[in-house]
Every structure is written in C-alpha cells, then in structure tokens.
Design a protein around this motif. Structure first.
Motif, PDB file in Angstrom:
ATOM      1  N   SER A 511      55.010  47.271  44.892  1.00 13.94           N
ATOM      2  CA  SER A 511      55.015  47.130  43.429  1.00 13.94           C
ATOM      3  C   SER A 511      54.231  45.906  42.983  1.00 13.94           C
ATOM      4  N   PHE A 512      54.432  44.791  43.677  1.00 11.02           N
ATOM      5  CA  PHE A 512      53.708  43.570  43.336  1.00 11.02           C
ATOM      6  C   PHE A 512      52.192  43.786  43.450  1.00 11.02           C
ATOM      7  N   THR A 513      51.779  44.456  44.503  1.00 10.72           N
ATOM      8  CA  THR A 513      50.348  44.664  44.729  1.00 10.72           C
ATOM      9  C   THR A 513      49.742  45.559  43.652  1.00 10.72           C
ATOM     10  N   LEU A 514      50.451  46.614  43.266  1.00  5.58           N
ATOM     11  CA  LEU A 514      49.943  47.517  42.227  1.00  5.58           C
ATOM     12  C   LEU A 514      49.826  46.811  40.875  1.00  5.58           C
ATOM     13  N   VAL A 515      50.818  45.999  40.531  1.00  6.20           N
ATOM     14  CA  VAL A 515      50.775  45.256  39.260  1.00  6.20           C
ATOM     15  C   VAL A 515      49.619  44.259  39.254  1.00  6.20           C
ATOM     16  N   SER A 516      49.446  43.542  40.365  1.00  5.14           N
ATOM     17  CA  SER A 516      48.363  42.552  40.437  1.00  5.14           C
ATOM     18  C   SER A 516      46.997  43.219  40.335  1.00  5.14           C
ATOM     19  N   GLY A 517      46.856  44.425  40.933  1.00  6.27           N
ATOM     20  CA  GLY A 517      45.591  45.148  40.821  1.00  6.27           C
ATOM     21  C   GLY A 517      45.275  45.523  39.390  1.00  6.27           C
ATOM     22  N   ALA A 518      46.297  45.914  38.626  1.00  2.00           N
ATOM     23  CA  ALA A 518      46.082  46.270  37.226  1.00  2.00           C
ATOM     24  C   ALA A 518      45.682  45.059  36.390  1.00  2.00           C
ATOM     25  N   LEU A 519      46.229  43.883  36.712  1.00  2.00           N
ATOM     26  CA  LEU A 519      45.926  42.676  35.937  1.00  2.00           C
ATOM     27  C   LEU A 519      44.488  42.198  36.112  1.00  2.00           C
ATOM     28  N   VAL A 520      43.839  42.602  37.194  1.00  2.00           N
ATOM     29  CA  VAL A 520      42.466  42.151  37.449  1.00  2.00           C
ATOM     30  C   VAL A 520      41.509  42.643  36.366  1.00  2.00           C
ATOM     31  N   PHE A 521      41.884  43.678  35.612  1.00  3.42           N
ATOM     32  CA  PHE A 521      41.051  44.138  34.501  1.00  3.42           C
ATOM     33  C   PHE A 521      40.820  43.029  33.477  1.00  3.42           C
ATOM     34  N   LEU A 522      41.652  41.977  33.494  1.00  2.00           N
ATOM     35  CA  LEU A 522      41.514  40.868  32.543  1.00  2.00           C
ATOM     36  C   LEU A 522      40.456  39.844  32.973  1.00  2.00           C
ATOM     37  N   LEU A 523      39.906  39.985  34.180  1.00  4.26           N
ATOM     38  CA  LEU A 523      38.937  39.006  34.689  1.00  4.26           C
ATOM     39  C   LEU A 523      37.505  39.404  34.361  1.00  4.26           C
ATOM     40  N   PRO A 524      36.600  38.421  34.238  1.00  5.33           N
ATOM     41  CA  PRO A 524      35.178  38.725  34.031  1.00  5.33           C
ATOM     42  C   PRO A 524      34.483  38.964  35.370  1.00  5.33           C
ATOM     43  N   GLU A 525      33.290  39.495  35.327  1.00  5.96           N
ATOM     44  CA  GLU A 525      32.481  39.643  36.543  1.00  5.96           C
ATOM     45  C   GLU A 525      31.684  38.350  36.761  1.00  5.96           C
ATOM     46  N   THR A 526      31.598  37.871  38.007  1.00  5.16           N
ATOM     47  CA  THR A 526      30.901  36.614  38.306  1.00  5.16           C
ATOM     48  C   THR A 526      29.808  36.792  39.355  1.00  5.16           C
ATOM     49  N   ARG A 527      29.462  38.001  39.672  1.00  8.14           N
ATOM     50  CA  ARG A 527      28.471  38.250  40.724  1.00  8.14           C
ATOM     51  C   ARG A 527      27.120  37.630  40.371  1.00  8.14           C
ATOM     52  N   ARG A 528      26.569  36.886  41.343  1.00 10.88           N
ATOM     53  CA  ARG A 528      25.237  36.269  41.243  1.00 10.88           C
ATOM     54  C   ARG A 528      25.096  35.354  40.033  1.00 10.88           C
ATOM     55  N   LYS A 529      26.165  34.691  39.675  1.00 13.33           N
ATOM     56  CA  LYS A 529      26.129  33.695  38.602  1.00 13.33           C
ATOM     57  C   LYS A 529      26.367  32.327  39.200  1.00 13.33           C
ATOM     58  N   GLU A 530      25.649  31.344  38.699  1.00 18.75           N
ATOM     59  CA  GLU A 530      25.736  29.998  39.264  1.00 18.75           C
ATOM     60  C   GLU A 530      27.124  29.415  39.061  1.00 18.75           C
TER      61      GLU A 530
END
Length: 560
Positions: A511-530
């Motif tokens: 349950s903890f893992t599933l909830v944490s996966g859903a919360l990641v939608f709140l993060l921005p993408e940082t790929r190849r950014k300084e």
C-alpha cells in the motif's frame, strides 16, 4: 553565465577522470551488499536439541537414541523438544531407565545442532535460539539503525567539511568494525559492532553518490546513482557464491574486510568535489582539481580560466551563486557572485514547492526500501532454495540498474519513478493472492517486485540531487537517504507482524509503495537540466537546460 556545467563541458563531462573516480567510489558497494545480505544466511532456525551429555557420566556407552529418549521431553507431534530438557539427577543409569525423569527445564548446557546448512553462524555460535531468538532481529535492527544514524550524521557533515572527508571517514569505520565483528566474543559486543558498521555503511553510501555525481555532466549524471546500485547488485551475486563455498560467518566477515582494507588506503587519494569547493570559496583548490581533471581527460582548459585569478570582491560572503565573466582587454576575469544560498536546510522548508518535492521523493524512497528489505529479509520463508533466490535477487537487481541507466535518459525521471513504484507495488500485492505452498510463484512475484523497486531506487537518488541547490544538495540527499534507511530499519519489525497474520507485512508495504507512486505525479521532470545553484533556480528555472548559454554579444566563444 558560465556555470560549473559549462566548465565540465570543456574539461569533459564523463571522461577518464570521472570514470576512474566513479569506479573507485562505487567499488566498496560490492562489500556493502554483504552486510545486509549476510543476515539471510545467519538467521535460520537450525535443527537442535539441548546438550544433555551429563547422563554420559552415568553410562558412557549409551547410544544417541537412548541418550535423547532418556533426557529430552517430546512435543505434541512426537518430536524431541528443541528448547526443553529433563533436569539432571544424581542417579545411576538403572534408576533413570526404571523410573524415568519428569521435571523439565530450559537448556542448561547449550545446544547440539544438526543438519545445518552452514558450519558456523551467529545463531549457532551465540545460541540465538528459543528465548534468545529475538536477538537476531535485534542485530538486524541495530545495523539498520546504524545506517540511519550514519546517513543523518555524515550528510550534513559533508556540507561543512566536504564530500571527500565525509566519504573517507565512513570507509575507515566500515573496515575497522567489519574486522572487529568477526572477532566478537559475545552477541552484545556484536550488536555494537553491527551498529558502527551500519554507521559507516550509511555515511559512505550517501556521500559517494554525491561526490561522483558532482563531477559528472548533466547528460550522464544518472550514472552516479545507477552505477553505485549496480556494484551493490554485483555484490549480492558474489555473496551467493561466497556463502555457498564458505559457510563460516567469521571467515566470511574477514573476506568482506579484505577489499575494504584496500579501499581504506586508496580512499585518501579521491578528489574533492570542485563544485563544493567553489561553493565554499576555495577557488584555488577547485581550479587545481579542474586542471587535473582536464589533463586526465586529455582536454584543454581555456586560457581565460588559467591566466586570471579567481577572486572575491571585498566584503563578499563565501558561496557560489554562479561564475560571472567580465571582459578585460582580450582576457576574462572570473568573479564569484554574492552568495544567495544562506540558511542551510531552511532553504528547503521555507519554500512550499521545495518542501513538496522533498516529501514526495523521501516518501517514495522510504516506501521502496520498506518493501525491498521486507521481501529480502523474509527470503528464507519463500520455500525456495535460499542460495538460488539470493543469486536471482542480485542478477535481477543488476538488470534493473542497467535498464535504469539507459531509460532514465530515454523516458526521464518522472515516468521512470511512477511506473516502477506502481508496478513494484502491484507485484507485491499479487503475492497476497498466491495460496501457501506455491514457492515458485511467490518467489517469482517477489523477484519481479524487487526488480522494479530496485529500479526506482537510483531514480530517487538522482531526483534528490537534481531538485535542490548546491548549498543544501547533500543535506537533502542525506535526509532522503535517512527516510530510505528508516524504511530499511522498520522492515524487520514489520515482518514480525506476520505472527498475527502472514499477510499483514505484505499488505502494508504494498500500500505504501502504491501511494508513493501516485504522488510522483506532483514532481517536475529534470532530465538533462543543469543542477540548480540557488533556491530561485530550483523553484523557477527547471526549464533551463544544460545547453543554455549566455547570448551576450561580449561573450567569448570559448566556454569556461
């Protein structure tokens, strides 16, 4: 603006210098896997009975069957008791056979072990059975507590005293107390040693990633966290073979310590993070390391970087916001802009946006570690061959890490973390649907779950570095690692809830893992950014990529 990313683009973002540094820093993680994985091989509940050799003084010719029948009570299923014996009496053998013994007590002279997988384990050496069984869980918990404390101590330590020093000290601690643990005369001394080994392991792991990453350019930055994980997975595969052939825990400890002795020597020659040196105003030291890195990478440092000194303007606070260039004739001066990153850890928690980023990543890291270690420490109950299961865990972890290195740059951080946490959580949840006795099915689901959860680990580490400014990057990483280690610390205690119902631990960490996966939608993408140098950049400039350059007409064509 010429930031440190531009300097790296000149001297090599991932050249021989970075590769050698990365390998040297990651190698000890092969041995770190032994610290955790070895618990799987020493916590088994071996066949045993109380040592009742006292009766041989009455008749030394008794057979083994006769000895056991006369001195041990039987359980309800007809087997001999594993924790009880008849109280010794001062009778001759004839009287004992005629009248028998009735009064029972706990084992008074230790145990006799039989049919064990191993020659010597912590369990058999210190008799951690019957009323001392919980000491095995306590040893696991003490180690996890040490890892947690090590992350807490050496994370902030690195901000003040440098990434290099915060890596060297834990490496030496690991070596000293790994050797000491192998020589422990009793379990209580072992508890202290395991706690100190955990401190060294936790402090080293969190700092080696940062030290290697801060020397690597944006296009290859994920390698810092992923290769660290890869070496750990390799260690797990090696461990399965080592324990299979060497089944004495003390000897296994000494074998673990041998490579750490080499690490404890060469770790003093690891370069400091030039990015950290610049943030502390130690520009001459940083410049020397930059020149050294360029030389090893067979790259040329621009004359503008070498011919003019780096300096502070009077009254300026130490710290690096960015490096600013001014034209002076045909040359360039490099100045240090006034520090903008004051306040330490408060930088994170003064900003609601950075606070949200931190808690989302930290909760994800906590959840995946809770699930990973709960599965791992429960490996012996799957009903499958423990050596093969250990090897499979290590092999699939290597595959997961290799995929993470590649797919982090293909799909980015956000999609990678969401998909791995949700898939890993669902795989854990499916274990609840498998009836008891289906060992292959349970093991397959556990391996699959661990595959995706291990995959998500480096993503959390990369995210934690890329979301926060240089002045608090190591502190954020340490606190994130602290959350992860808290998950590891709670895993043995969560598994103990299985005494009430076998499904409770799995239901909780799934349950903890599933909830944490859903919360990641709140993060921005940082790929190849300084990497952000200030809180403002961390909050407002996530769209500025590493390829952004100053378009000023006075800009020199040669990047710094």
């Amino acid at each position: 603006m010429a930031d440190f990313g531009e300097i790296l683009s000149n001297i090599g973002e991932f050249g021989l210098f970075q590769k050698l540094t990365l390998f040297a820093l990651c190698f000890p993680n092969v041995m770190q896997s032994f610290f955790i994985a070895s618990f799987v091989f020493i916590q088994s509940d071996p066949e045993r009975h109380c040592n009742t050799d006292w009766i041989l003084s009455a008749d030394s010719n008794l057979t083994t069957d006769e000895l056991l029948n006369l001195t041990l009570p039987r359980e309800e299923d007809g087997t001999f008791s594993r924790c009880q014996m008849f109280v010794p009496v001062d009778w001759d053998i004839g009287a004992i056979k005629e009248y028998g013994l009735n009064e029972t007590a706990g084992c008074q002279n230790g145990w006799v072990y039989s049919n064990t997988l191993y020659d010597a384990t912590i369990v058999t050496d210190f008799d951690l059975v019957c009323d001392k069984t919980n000491l095995m869980e306590l040893i696991q918990t003490m180690f996890m507590a040490g890892v947690l404390v090590g992350s807490l101590i050496f994370g902030p330590f690195a901000e003040s005293f440098g990434r290099k020093r915060a890596t060297q000290i834990p490496a030496v601690i690991m070596f000293i107390f790994t050797v000491t643990a192998a020589l422990c005369p009793n379990v209580y001394f072992l508890l202290v040693c395991q706690f100190l080994v955990g401190i060294g392991g936790g402090g080293y792991r969190v700092n080696c990633i940062i030290l290697s990453t801060e020397w690597i350019g944006a296009s290859k930055r994920s390698w810092g966290a992923c290769v660290t994980q890869l070496f750990g997975a390799l260690g797990q595969c090696i461990l399965a073979g080592v324990i299979y052939f060497i089944r004495d825990w003390r000897l296994a400890q000494l074998i673990t310590a041998a490579p750490l002795a080499v690490v404890a020597i060469y770790i003093w020659f690891i370069p400091e993070s030039a990015r950290w040196l610049l943030s502390r105003g130690r520009t001459e030291e940083a410049k020397q390391l930059i020149v050294k890195a360029a030389f090893i990478n067979k790259r040329t440092v621009p004359d503008s970087l070498l011919e003019k000194p780096w300096f502070y303007q009077p009254g300026q606070a130490k710290g690096l916001g960015c490096i600013k260039r001014k034209a002076v004739g045909a040359r360039w001066k490099i100045e240090i802009k006034e520090a903008v990153n004051k306040g330490g850890i408060q930088i994170i928690f003064k900003s609601s946006l950075l606070t949200r980023y931190f808690f989302v990543v930290a909760f994800g890291w906590f959840s995946l570690n809770l699930a990973t270690y709960s599965l791992y420490l429960n490996m012996g109950s799957f009903g499958f061959n423990v050596f093969l299961t250990q090897f499979m865990f290590g092999a699939f972890e290597m595959l997961a890490t290799l995929l993470s290195i590649w797919l982090l740059e293909v799909f980015g951080r956000r999609i990678s973390l969401i998909s791995t946490l949700l898939t890993g959580g669902l795989s854990c949840m499916f274990i609840l649907a498998v009836p008891k006795g289906y060992a292959i099915a349970v093991t397959s689901l556990a391996v699959a779950a661990r595959f995706f959860l291990i995959w998500s680990g480096p993503v959390c580490a990369v995210y934690m570095q890329e979301l926060f400014p240089t002045s608090v990057r190591q502190t954020a990483m340490a606190l994130g690692s602290l959350a992860a280690r808290t998950g590891s610390f709670l895993a043995p205690m969560l598994n103990m809830l299985a005494v009430y119902h076998w499904s409770i631990p799995t239901a909780v960490f799934s349950s903890f893992t599933l909830v944490s996966g859903a919360l990641v939608f709140l993060l921005p993408e940082t790929r190849r950014k300084e990497l952000p140098e200030s809180a403002d950049e961390a909050e407002n400039k996530r769209n500025v990529t590493s390829t952004t350059t100053d378009s000023s007409p006075n800009q020199d064509s040669t990047k710094l």
